[in-house]
Design a protein around this motif. Structure first.
Motif, PDB file in Angstrom:
ATOM      1  N   HIS A   1       0.834  -1.210   0.000  1.00 39.48           N
ATOM      2  CA  HIS A   1       0.000   0.000   0.000  1.00 39.48           C
ATOM      3  C   HIS A   1       0.868   1.259   0.000  1.00 39.48           C
ATOM      4  CE1 HIS A   1      -2.533  -3.195   1.875  1.00 39.48           C
ATOM      5  NE2 HIS A   1      -3.255  -2.836   0.836  1.00 39.48           N
TER       6      HIS A   1
ATOM      7  N   ASN B   1     -11.661   6.789   9.686  1.00 44.55           N
ATOM      8  CA  ASN B   1     -11.807   5.656   8.775  1.00 44.55           C
ATOM      9  C   ASN B   1     -13.229   5.105   8.777  1.00 44.55           C
ATOM     10  OD1 ASN B   1     -11.559   3.384   7.229  1.00 44.55           O
ATOM     11  ND2 ASN B   1      -9.947   2.416   8.445  1.00 44.55           N
TER      12      ASN B   1
ATOM     13  N   PHE C   1     -11.691   4.540   1.112  1.00 47.58           N
ATOM     14  CA  PHE C   1     -10.742   4.740   2.222  1.00 47.58           C
ATOM     15  C   PHE C   1      -9.455   5.372   1.711  1.00 47.58           C
ATOM     16  CE2 PHE C   1      -8.251   4.104   5.890  1.00 47.58           C
ATOM     17  CZ  PHE C   1      -7.028   3.609   5.471  1.00 47.58           C
TER      18      PHE C   1
ATOM     19  N   LYS D   1     -15.100  -1.735  15.489  1.00 49.19           N
ATOM     20  CA  LYS D   1     -14.422  -1.859  14.198  1.00 49.19           C
ATOM     21  C   LYS D   1     -13.234  -0.914  14.089  1.00 49.19           C
ATOM     22  CE  LYS D   1     -13.592  -0.700   9.841  1.00 49.19           C
ATOM     23  NZ  LYS D   1     -12.831   0.517   9.422  1.00 49.19           N
TER      24      LYS D   1
ATOM     25  N   PHE E   1     -12.534  -6.800  10.973  1.00 53.96           N
ATOM     26  CA  PHE E   1     -13.142  -5.497  11.259  1.00 53.96           C
ATOM     27  C   PHE E   1     -14.479  -5.388  10.527  1.00 53.96           C
ATOM     28  CE2 PHE E   1      -8.959  -5.376  12.527  1.00 53.96           C
ATOM     29  CZ  PHE E   1      -8.059  -5.381  11.462  1.00 53.96           C
TER      30      PHE E   1
ATOM     31  N   TYR F   1     -18.323  -2.406   5.739  1.00 57.04           N
ATOM     32  CA  TYR F   1     -19.368  -2.735   4.762  1.00 57.04           C
ATOM     33  C   TYR F   1     -18.797  -3.462   3.540  1.00 57.04           C
ATOM     34  CZ  TYR F   1     -17.851   1.857   2.879  1.00 57.04           C
ATOM     35  OH  TYR F   1     -17.111   2.924   2.431  1.00 57.04           O
ATOM     36  N   ARG F   2     -17.477  -3.598   3.473  1.00 57.61           N
ATOM     37  CA  ARG F   2     -16.849  -4.263   2.328  1.00 57.61           C
ATOM     38  C   ARG F   2     -16.684  -5.761   2.565  1.00 57.61           C
ATOM     39  NH1 ARG F   2     -18.133  -1.731  -1.824  1.00 57.61           N
ATOM     40  NH2 ARG F   2     -17.379   0.398  -1.955  1.00 57.61           N
TER      41      ARG F   2
ATOM     42  N   ASP G   1      -8.350 -10.526   7.231  1.00 55.22           N
ATOM     43  CA  ASP G   1      -9.191  -9.369   6.928  1.00 55.22           C
ATOM     44  C   ASP G   1      -8.519  -8.490   5.876  1.00 55.22           C
ATOM     45  OD1 ASP G   1      -9.645  -6.374   7.294  1.00 55.22           O
ATOM     46  OD2 ASP G   1     -11.418  -7.232   8.232  1.00 55.22           O
TER      47      ASP G   1
ATOM     48  N   TRP H   1     -10.004  -7.698   2.276  1.00 56.08           N
ATOM     49  CA  TRP H   1     -10.381  -6.318   1.945  1.00 56.08           C
ATOM     50  C   TRP H   1      -9.673  -5.886   0.654  1.00 56.08           C
ATOM     51  CZ3 TRP H   1      -8.422  -1.333   1.349  1.00 56.08           C
ATOM     52  CH2 TRP H   1      -9.367  -0.310   1.388  1.00 56.08           C
TER      53      TRP H   1
ATOM     54  N   ARG I   1     -11.181  -4.977  -3.140  1.00 50.41           N
ATOM     55  CA  ARG I   1     -10.782  -3.811  -3.937  1.00 50.41           C
ATOM     56  C   ARG I   1     -10.434  -4.227  -5.350  1.00 50.41           C
ATOM     57  NH1 ARG I   1     -10.051   1.839  -3.473  1.00 50.41           N
ATOM     58  NH2 ARG I   1     -11.758   2.166  -2.028  1.00 50.41           N
TER      59      ARG I   1
ATOM     60  N   ARG J   1     -13.637  -5.504  -7.672  1.00 49.16           N
ATOM     61  CA  ARG J   1     -14.831  -4.666  -7.617  1.00 49.16           C
ATOM     62  C   ARG J   1     -15.790  -5.016  -8.771  1.00 49.16           C
ATOM     63  NH1 ARG J   1     -15.153  -0.042  -4.742  1.00 49.16           N
ATOM     64  NH2 ARG J   1     -14.088  -1.293  -3.201  1.00 49.16           N
TER      65      ARG J   1
HETATM   66  N1  56B Z   1     -12.506  -4.841   7.166  1.00 46.61           N
HETATM   67  C1  56B Z   1     -11.749  -3.822   6.739  1.00 46.61           C
HETATM   68  N2  56B Z   1     -12.330  -2.633   6.506  1.00 46.61           N
HETATM   69  C2  56B Z   1     -11.527  -1.640   6.065  1.00 46.61           C
HETATM   70  C3  56B Z   1     -10.164  -1.776   5.844  1.00 46.61           C
HETATM   71  C4  56B Z   1      -9.703  -0.504   5.400  1.00 46.61           C
HETATM   72  C5  56B Z   1      -8.347  -0.082   5.026  1.00 46.61           C
HETATM   73  N3  56B Z   1      -7.331  -0.894   5.588  1.00 46.61           N
HETATM   74  C6  56B Z   1      -6.128  -0.892   4.853  1.00 46.61           C
HETATM   75  C7  56B Z   1      -5.223   0.073   5.456  1.00 46.61           C
HETATM   76  C8  56B Z   1      -4.139  -0.513   5.908  1.00 46.61           C
HETATM   77  C9  56B Z   1      -4.116  -1.904   5.555  1.00 46.61           C
HETATM   78  O1  56B Z   1      -3.122  -2.050   4.609  1.00 46.61           O
HETATM   79  C10 56B Z   1      -5.450  -2.220   4.930  1.00 46.61           C
HETATM   80  O2  56B Z   1      -5.331  -2.718   3.650  1.00 46.61           O
HETATM   81  C11 56B Z   1     -10.801   0.333   5.358  1.00 46.61           C
HETATM   82  N4  56B Z   1     -11.865  -0.370   5.759  1.00 46.61           N
HETATM   83  C12 56B Z   1     -13.273  -0.002   5.751  1.00 46.61           C
HETATM   84  O3  56B Z   1     -13.748  -0.313   4.442  1.00 46.61           O
HETATM   85  C13 56B Z   1     -14.727   0.669   4.057  1.00 46.61           C
HETATM   86  C14 56B Z   1     -14.134   1.458   2.913  1.00 46.61           C
HETATM   87  O4  56B Z   1     -14.104   0.613   1.793  1.00 46.61           O
HETATM   88  P1  56B Z   1     -14.011   1.315   0.326  1.00 46.61           P
HETATM   89  O5  56B Z   1     -15.296   2.178   0.219  1.00 46.61           O
HETATM   90  O6  56B Z   1     -13.955   0.162  -0.634  1.00 46.61           O
HETATM   91  O7  56B Z   1     -12.747   2.166   0.362  1.00 46.61           O
HETATM   92  C15 56B Z   1     -14.941   1.549   5.266  1.00 46.61           C
HETATM   93  O8  56B Z   1     -15.917   0.961   6.104  1.00 46.61           O
HETATM   94  C16 56B Z   1     -13.582   1.449   5.955  1.00 46.61           C
HETATM   95  O9  56B Z   1     -13.673   1.746   7.338  1.00 46.61           O
HETATM   96  C17 56B Z   1      -9.566  -3.047   6.097  1.00 46.61           C
HETATM   97  O10 56B Z   1      -8.365  -3.285   5.927  1.00 46.61           O
HETATM   98  N5  56B Z   1     -10.412  -4.026   6.541  1.00 46.61           N
END
Ligand code: 56B
Length: 341
Positions: free
Chosen positions: A53, A75, A99, A207, A237, A240-241, A314, A318, A322, A325
């Motif tokens: 990242h 976040n 995010f 979360k 966590f 919603y993804r 997780d 996640w 991405r 999609r």
């Molecule tokens: N379960 C889970 N939820 C995560 C993440 C992250 C970012 N983590 C990264 C950062 C450092 C690490 O390298 C991770 O890769 C954001 N979110 C949540 O997703 C949603 C945004 O989604 P979209 O609209 O598609 O960007 C929003 O609720 C956000 O709170 C995760 O990792 N796990």
């Protein structure tokens, strides 16, 4: 009177009595099989947090820890009504959504000389400044800008009063315990208190607090103050993804009634029974995937670089969401507008 059930206890309780969301055993096993080849690879290890990242800090110093605290404090809730019209932030020649648009805006501000990761700054940052810092490069603004402003002021003031203005002091107080850090965060910072009620019990998802602990582990590379002995007690966590990708992979299923609602794009309120079932079953689903994957690793005698835990699963899922999609177009995510995820 004790506090809420832990996220893992909450997830088990919800999964056992859920009426509209179901963990699919065969799907759980299929996802674990999908993950097995990655278990020994570079993606399922703490170093991936930086390696995969480009917007994440590459350092492991106090400034990097405070970057993580700022971004995880904000976040939440990046989804837009339609994927065609959404907030985008351009940074170093690339457009970022969701995010990553938050991280791009933070890095853009820092490059512009705005000390957005400093508590002294964001404790008194004005709404006008927040609008500018998190400005979108499209005509769609980042959602909940006012709430983000209020949370920045509140959180900055508390960090100054209780932790000398640096989240590293909070991390040091946790004595390398993920659970202690989780509780320091939810006890001191109100916006992290992701708790609600289900079946007459007080439950927690935490979360943002859990991902803050995990991202602190990531930015410190699992070393020094970030060498949490109990990092494996942190669950996935509940955002919603992850439910969307778990449904896409067949590990999570919705009742016809709920699926119809989600396909129509109907909003669910924070704490609604169906919203709680989606979040709780998702956590439980990843716990089961982890258990089954660890059994497969054991059975095959596979060599992993470190312990495979729910945090790494997780992150992988996640990132997978991405990258897939387009494939997930037909699978809806649930729409809840709130400051908790
Ligand atoms: N379960 C889970 N939820 C995560 C993440 C992250 C970012 N983590 C990264 C950062 C450092 C690490 O390298 C991770 O890769 C954001 N979110 C949540 O997703 C949603 C945004 O989604 P979209 O609209 O598609 O960007 C929003 O609720 C956000 O709170 C995760 O990792 N796990």
């Amino acid at each position: 009177m004790g506090g809420p059930l832990t996220p893992r206890e909450s997830a088990k309780l919800i999964a056992e009595s859920s009426r509209d969301v179901f963990v699919d055993g065969a799907g759980v096993r299929r996802v674990a099989e999908l993950l097995l080849p990655q278990a020994c690879g570079p993606e399922l290890q703490v170093q991936a947090w930086k390696a995969l990242h480009e917007l994440n800090p590459q350092a492991a110093d106090e400034a990097a820890v405070n970057w993580v605290f700022l971004t995880d404090t904000l976040n939440f809730s990046f989804w837009s009504e339609s994927d065609e019209r959404r907030c985008l932030v351009g940074y170093k020649g690339k457009m970022y959504s969701g995010f990553w648009s938050l991280c791009a805006a933070v890095n853009r501000a820092l490059d512009e000389g705005v000390p957005i990761t400093s508590a002294t700054y964001y404790a008194t940052v004005t709404l006008g400044q927040v609008h500018h810092i998190f400005r979108s490069d499209t005509d769609v603004p980042m959602p909940l800008i006012e709430e983000r402003h209020q949370i920045l002021n509140e959180t900055g003031k508390i960090l100054l009063e209780k932790f000398g203005g640096s989240f590293l002091n909070c991390v040091k107080k946790s004595g390398k315990s993920a659970q202690k850090l989780l509780h320091l965060v939810v006890e001191n910072f109100p916006s992290y208190r992701d708790v609600t009620n289900f079946a007459g019990k007080q439950i927690s998802f935490y979360k943002r607090a859990q991902i803050l602990v995990a991202d602190t582990w990531g930015v410190l590379e699992g070393k020094g103050d970030g060498c949490f002995q109990d990092i494996s007690s942190i669950t996935m966590f509940a955002d919603y993804r992850l439910p969307q990708v778990l449904a896409h992979l067949g590990a999570l299923r919705y009742s016809d009634e709920l699926l119809k609602k989600l396909l129509k794009g109907e909003m669910l309120s924070y704490g609604d029974k169906q919203e709680v079932e989606i979040r709780g079953c998702s956590i439980w689903c990843v716990e089961l995937i982890r258990d089954y994957l660890l059994m497969l690793i054991e059975k095959k005698g596979a060599k992993t670089s470190g312990e495979i835990n729910s945090v790494l699963l997780d992150y992988y899922l996640w990132d997978y969401a991405r990258d897939h999609r387009a494939d997930m177009k037909g699978i809806p995510f649930h729409r809840t507008r709130c400051i908790y995820y």
